[in-house]
Design an enzyme around this catalytic site. Structure first.
Site, PDB file in Angstrom:
ATOM      1  N   TYR A  16      -0.558  10.839  15.300  1.00  0.00           N
ATOM      2  CA  TYR A  16       0.587   9.528  15.124  1.00  0.00           C
ATOM      3  C   TYR A  16       1.264   8.569  15.771  1.00  0.00           C
ATOM      4  O   TYR A  16       1.181   7.571  15.336  1.00  0.00           O
ATOM      5  CB  TYR A  16       1.209  10.515  14.206  1.00  0.00           C
ATOM      6  CG  TYR A  16       2.709   9.945  12.809  1.00  0.00           C
ATOM      7  CD1 TYR A  16       2.366   9.645  11.695  1.00  0.00           C
ATOM      8  CD2 TYR A  16       3.843   9.309  13.642  1.00  0.00           C
ATOM      9  CE1 TYR A  16       3.075   8.691  11.014  1.00  0.00           C
ATOM     10  CE2 TYR A  16       4.651   8.774  12.427  1.00  0.00           C
ATOM     11  CZ  TYR A  16       4.252   8.666  11.482  1.00  0.00           C
ATOM     12  OH  TYR A  16       5.139   7.702  10.320  1.00  0.00           O
ATOM     13  N   SER A  65       6.812   3.395  13.600  1.00  0.00           N
ATOM     14  CA  SER A  65       7.584   4.739  13.389  1.00  0.00           C
ATOM     15  C   SER A  65       8.448   4.407  14.792  1.00  0.00           C
ATOM     16  O   SER A  65       8.003   3.847  15.600  1.00  0.00           O
ATOM     17  CB  SER A  65       6.991   5.958  12.991  1.00  0.00           C
ATOM     18  OG  SER A  65       7.702   7.025  13.509  1.00  0.00           O
ATOM     19  N   GLY A 106       7.093   7.856  -0.662  1.00  0.00           N
ATOM     20  CA  GLY A 106       8.649   7.606  -1.190  1.00  0.00           C
ATOM     21  C   GLY A 106       8.987   5.794  -1.014  1.00  0.00           C
ATOM     22  O   GLY A 106       9.883   4.967  -1.244  1.00  0.00           O
ATOM     23  N   GLY A 162       7.149   3.592  -0.313  1.00  0.00           N
ATOM     24  CA  GLY A 162       5.852   2.518  -0.882  1.00  0.00           C
ATOM     25  C   GLY A 162       7.303   2.042  -1.700  1.00  0.00           C
ATOM     26  O   GLY A 162       6.474   0.708  -2.302  1.00  0.00           O
ATOM     27  N   THR A 169       0.917  -1.045   0.077  1.00  0.00           N
ATOM     28  CA  THR A 169       0.375   0.178  -0.036  1.00  0.00           C
ATOM     29  C   THR A 169       0.642   1.600  -0.590  1.00  0.00           C
ATOM     30  O   THR A 169       2.006   1.475   0.524  1.00  0.00           O
ATOM     31  CB  THR A 169      -1.136   0.081   1.595  1.00  0.00           C
ATOM     32  OG1 THR A 169      -0.400  -0.381   2.377  1.00  0.00           O
ATOM     33  CG2 THR A 169      -1.831  -0.712   1.136  1.00  0.00           C
ATOM     34  N   GLY A 170       0.254   2.611  -0.624  1.00  0.00           N
ATOM     35  CA  GLY A 170       1.583   3.389  -0.498  1.00  0.00           C
ATOM     36  C   GLY A 170       2.359   3.391  -1.610  1.00  0.00           C
ATOM     37  O   GLY A 170       2.992   3.510  -1.008  1.00  0.00           O
ATOM     38  N   ALA A 171       2.258   2.835  -2.209  1.00  0.00           N
ATOM     39  CA  ALA A 171       3.386   2.098  -3.396  1.00  0.00           C
ATOM     40  C   ALA A 171       3.964   3.736  -4.236  1.00  0.00           C
ATOM     41  O   ALA A 171       4.388   3.887  -5.078  1.00  0.00           O
ATOM     42  CB  ALA A 171       3.506   1.416  -4.310  1.00  0.00           C
TER      43      ALA A 171
END
Ligand code: NAD
Length: 236
Positions: free
Chosen positions: A144, A131, A12, A14, A7-9
């Protein structure tokens, strides 16, 4: 051919993960939101799909489309994410909800939808991108940090639940990585973040892609429920 959904490919980290898994021999499904990943996907004989992961119905439709095309997903990399900076008291409820939807609930929902096919085949590998702030918390990034900490808890609990089905679940907790997510910082702030990092530099998307590749490989076949810090020594 084994398949990997990233996902989020279009982002940066991904895009580096997607290209790395393609070079490892997987048929990669490039998920993106606003960006068109058709070209990079085609360049490695992959597949491009699009969905806003904050919308549960789009997540469900995307999974149906993927399963109809490839039958099953062997590897799920929950990488898409957004960050919001500011004092807790200054973040409006709508922004907060979207952050938790994208960073925490979408990975859980995607996993729920893809797990049955993994359980049936008694194999599968899930890597969640958290993270270092999910490990230690960060001022002005409270939501976050909380969402990323949630992803760590999700990793540990799910790993125990699905290990008997031959499915491994691990997590990568990146440090400061030079991607568009850091575009909000000026050059001076980035330089001081690099200086604060014991290894003396910012991480690269390839640093993270290498660790994901390792966690998906046979070399990590006895690893599950682990949080791999890739942060240049920022958090030890
Ligand atoms: P990025 O902004 O380049 O990529 C984020 C990706 O998430 C993009 O492809 C974007 O389209 C996708 N995304 C955002 N909202 C979405 C939505 N509603 N629906 C679907 N997709 C959506 O940032 P990045 O640095 O490559 O971040 C990748 C992951 O790494 C994120 O989960 C981020 O939290 C995590 N991370 C990044 C850093 C860093 O320093 N860059 C550090 C720790 C963790």
């Amino acid at each position: 051919m084994r398949t990997a959904l990233v996902t989020g490919a279009g982002g940066g980290i991904g895009s580096a993960i997607a290209m790395r898994l393609a070079s490892d021999g997987y048929t990669v499904i490039f998920h993106s939101h606003t960006k068109d990943c058709g070209k990079p996907a085609a360049s490695v004989h992959g597949i491009a799909v699009r969905a806003d992961l904050s919308d549960a119905s789009q997540v469900e439709n995307m999974v149906s489309e993927i399963l109809a095309q490839v039958g099953a997903v062997d590897i799920l990399v929950n990488n898409a994410g957004i960050s919001v900076s500011g004092l807790l008291t200054d973040i409006d409820p709508q922004t907060r909800r979207r952050l938790y939807d994208v960073n925490l609930l979408a990975p859980i929902e995607l996993t729920r939808l893809l797990l049955p096919s993994m359980v049936r085949r008694k194999s599968g590998c899930i890597v969640n991108i958290s993270s270092m702030w999910g490990q230690v918390g960060a001022s002005c990034e409270v939501d976050y940090s909380a969402a990323k900490a949630g992803l760590i808890g999700f990793t540990k609990a799910l790993a125990q639940e699905v290990a008997p089905s031959g499915i491994r679940v691990n997590c990568v907790a990146p440090g400061v990585i030079r991607t568009p997510m850091l575009d909000c910082y000026d050059a001076e702030t980035l330089a001081s973040l690099a200086e604060e990092t014991p290894l003396g530099r910012l991480g690269t998307p390839e640093d993270i892609a290498g660790s994901v590749s390792f966690l998906c490989s046979e070399q990590a076949g006895f690893m599950t429920g682990q949080i791999l810090g890739v942060n240049g020594g920022f958090v030890i």
